[in-house]
Design a protein around this motif. Structure first.
Motif, PDB file in Angstrom:
ATOM      1  N   THR A 167      23.035  55.660  35.631  1.00  0.00           N
ATOM      2  CA  THR A 167      23.512  56.863  34.942  1.00  0.00           C
ATOM      3  C   THR A 167      24.572  57.485  35.838  1.00  0.00           C
ATOM      4  OG1 THR A 167      21.363  57.241  33.912  1.00  0.00           O
ATOM      5  CG2 THR A 167      22.874  59.116  34.013  1.00  0.00           C
ATOM      6  N   VAL A 168      25.746  57.718  35.268  1.00  0.00           N
ATOM      7  CA  VAL A 168      26.846  58.333  36.007  1.00  0.00           C
ATOM      8  C   VAL A 168      26.987  59.775  35.541  1.00  0.00           C
ATOM      9  CG1 VAL A 168      29.324  58.283  36.513  1.00  0.00           C
ATOM     10  CG2 VAL A 168      28.079  56.142  36.157  1.00  0.00           C
ATOM     11  N   HIS A 169      26.919  60.706  36.488  1.00  0.00           N
ATOM     12  CA  HIS A 169      27.177  62.114  36.212  1.00  0.00           C
ATOM     13  C   HIS A 169      28.655  62.325  36.525  1.00  0.00           C
ATOM     14  CE1 HIS A 169      22.980  63.329  35.598  1.00  0.00           C
ATOM     15  NE2 HIS A 169      22.746  62.291  36.370  1.00  0.00           N
ATOM     16  N   HIS A 170      29.428  62.558  35.479  1.00  0.00           N
ATOM     17  CA  HIS A 170      30.891  62.540  35.540  1.00  0.00           C
ATOM     18  C   HIS A 170      31.472  63.931  35.327  1.00  0.00           C
ATOM     19  CE1 HIS A 170      35.031  61.397  34.676  1.00  0.00           C
ATOM     20  NE2 HIS A 170      34.927  61.897  33.465  1.00  0.00           N
ATOM     21  N   LEU A 171      32.273  64.395  36.276  1.00  0.00           N
ATOM     22  CA  LEU A 171      32.999  65.650  36.151  1.00  0.00           C
ATOM     23  C   LEU A 171      34.441  65.324  35.800  1.00  0.00           C
ATOM     24  CD1 LEU A 171      33.088  68.764  36.523  1.00  0.00           C
ATOM     25  CD2 LEU A 171      33.657  68.329  38.927  1.00  0.00           C
ATOM     26  N   GLU A 172      34.950  65.959  34.755  1.00  0.00           N
ATOM     27  CA  GLU A 172      36.334  65.677  34.354  1.00  0.00           C
ATOM     28  C   GLU A 172      37.303  65.914  35.514  1.00  0.00           C
ATOM     29  OE1 GLU A 172      37.655  68.357  31.286  1.00  0.00           O
ATOM     30  OE2 GLU A 172      36.990  70.110  32.388  1.00  0.00           O
ATOM     31  N   ASN A 173      38.349  65.120  35.553  1.00  0.00           N
ATOM     32  CA  ASN A 173      39.391  65.223  36.582  1.00  0.00           C
ATOM     33  C   ASN A 173      38.806  65.183  37.995  1.00  0.00           C
ATOM     34  OD1 ASN A 173      41.339  65.550  34.542  1.00  0.00           O
ATOM     35  ND2 ASN A 173      40.905  67.726  34.445  1.00  0.00           N
TER      36      ASN A 173
ATOM     37  N   ASN B 252      32.121  69.479  32.163  1.00  0.00           N
ATOM     38  CA  ASN B 252      33.469  70.037  32.097  1.00  0.00           C
ATOM     39  C   ASN B 252      33.646  71.104  33.164  1.00  0.00           C
ATOM     40  OD1 ASN B 252      34.306  68.528  29.818  1.00  0.00           O
ATOM     41  ND2 ASN B 252      33.124  69.897  28.519  1.00  0.00           N
ATOM     42  N   ARG B 253      34.830  71.154  33.722  1.00  0.00           N
ATOM     43  CA  ARG B 253      35.154  72.188  34.708  1.00  0.00           C
ATOM     44  C   ARG B 253      35.294  73.555  34.021  1.00  0.00           C
ATOM     45  NH1 ARG B 253      36.607  70.327  39.626  1.00  0.00           N
ATOM     46  NH2 ARG B 253      37.080  68.108  39.809  1.00  0.00           N
ATOM     47  N   ASP B 254      35.018  74.592  34.773  1.00  0.00           N
ATOM     48  CA  ASP B 254      35.248  75.942  34.282  1.00  0.00           C
ATOM     49  C   ASP B 254      36.749  76.096  34.057  1.00  0.00           C
ATOM     50  OD1 ASP B 254      36.096  78.859  34.868  1.00  0.00           O
ATOM     51  OD2 ASP B 254      33.936  79.008  34.488  1.00  0.00           O
ATOM     52  N   PRO B 255      37.177  76.556  32.871  1.00  0.00           N
ATOM     53  CA  PRO B 255      38.619  76.632  32.596  1.00  0.00           C
ATOM     54  C   PRO B 255      39.370  77.630  33.466  1.00  0.00           C
ATOM     55  CG  PRO B 255      37.333  77.556  30.776  1.00  0.00           C
ATOM     56  CD  PRO B 255      36.360  76.959  31.741  1.00  0.00           C
ATOM     57  N   VAL B 256      38.681  78.602  34.045  1.00  0.00           N
ATOM     58  CA  VAL B 256      39.347  79.596  34.875  1.00  0.00           C
ATOM     59  C   VAL B 256      39.339  79.183  36.344  1.00  0.00           C
ATOM     60  CG1 VAL B 256      39.294  82.004  35.666  1.00  0.00           C
ATOM     61  CG2 VAL B 256      38.794  81.462  33.267  1.00  0.00           C
ATOM     62  N   THR B 257      38.161  78.812  36.873  1.00  0.00           N
ATOM     63  CA  THR B 257      38.047  78.509  38.304  1.00  0.00           C
ATOM     64  C   THR B 257      38.286  77.046  38.625  1.00  0.00           C
ATOM     65  OG1 THR B 257      35.675  78.033  38.224  1.00  0.00           O
ATOM     66  CG2 THR B 257      36.345  80.346  38.580  1.00  0.00           C
TER      67      THR B 257
ATOM     68  N   ALA C 229      32.928  72.957  39.029  1.00  0.00           N
ATOM     69  CA  ALA C 229      31.891  72.305  38.240  1.00  0.00           C
ATOM     70  C   ALA C 229      30.938  73.364  37.691  1.00  0.00           C
ATOM     71  CB  ALA C 229      31.126  71.308  39.101  1.00  0.00           C
ATOM     72  N   PRO C 230      30.291  73.071  36.574  1.00  0.00           N
ATOM     73  CA  PRO C 230      29.358  74.040  36.008  1.00  0.00           C
ATOM     74  C   PRO C 230      28.090  74.167  36.862  1.00  0.00           C
ATOM     75  CG  PRO C 230      29.248  72.000  34.779  1.00  0.00           C
ATOM     76  CD  PRO C 230      30.382  71.864  35.760  1.00  0.00           C
ATOM     77  N   PRO C 231      27.381  75.290  36.755  1.00  0.00           N
ATOM     78  CA  PRO C 231      26.152  75.495  37.532  1.00  0.00           C
ATOM     79  C   PRO C 231      25.101  74.413  37.304  1.00  0.00           C
ATOM     80  CG  PRO C 231      26.838  77.554  36.505  1.00  0.00           C
ATOM     81  CD  PRO C 231      27.730  76.479  35.965  1.00  0.00           C
ATOM     82  N   ALA C 232      25.108  73.759  36.146  1.00  0.00           N
ATOM     83  CA  ALA C 232      24.113  72.722  35.851  1.00  0.00           C
ATOM     84  C   ALA C 232      24.140  71.584  36.866  1.00  0.00           C
ATOM     85  CB  ALA C 232      24.342  72.167  34.450  1.00  0.00           C
ATOM     86  N   VAL C 233      25.283  71.361  37.503  1.00  0.00           N
ATOM     87  CA  VAL C 233      25.413  70.282  38.481  1.00  0.00           C
ATOM     88  C   VAL C 233      24.484  70.515  39.670  1.00  0.00           C
ATOM     89  CG1 VAL C 233      27.012  69.130  40.055  1.00  0.00           C
ATOM     90  CG2 VAL C 233      27.741  69.706  37.756  1.00  0.00           C
TER      91      VAL C 233
END
Length: 141
Positions: A4-10, A33-38, A41-45
């Protein structure tokens, strides 16, 4: 392998996906998905890695972070004709260049993210990281 790959965009996890595709290995994909402002990575990571590090790969009960280590695990576990040589001196040379390449690409990516090219003064709105790259002044003692 049950990957299982946990993938963060970009992010560097794109390289892990590329390797799995090139080796035609099956895997499950969990996208973040990355936070569009900061741009972070999201807190779920943080729920899967205490430092919120991605890429992250789970293979059965094994959880690995850091793309170089993930690459080595996949190449060692797969029936691939590439990867670390068996002979010790060649293996050390292989590891040297594997980690050298990782370090060089990280430095370039860090500079690009801090360059202000996105109009916000850096990928994370930090106003650029000029101080990080400035040579410290000499202190005579």
């Amino acid at each position: 392998m049950n990957i299982t790959v946990h993938h963060l965009e970009n992010s560097r996890s794109q390289r892990v996906l590329w390797l799995l595709e090139e080796l035609a290995l099956p895997y499950q994909l969990v996208r973040y998905n990355r936070d569009p402002v900061t741009g972070q990575a999201p807190p779920a990571v943080s729920g899967i890695h205490p430092l919120g590090k991605l890429p992250l790969v789970q293979d059965g009960n094994l959880t690995l972070a850091e793309s170089g280590l993930i690459f080595e695990h996949i190449l060692d576990s797969a029936d691939a004709k590439i990867g670390r040589p068996a002979e010790p001196e060649s293996a050390r040379r292989y590891q040297h260049f594997m980690h050298y390449a990782e370090g060089i690409s990280d430095a370039s990516a860090f500079r690009a993210s801090c360059s202000g090219a996105n109009g916000r003064g850096g990928a994370y709105g930090c106003g650029g990281c000029e101080a990080f790259f400035r040579r410290p002044s000499r202190v005579d003692g």
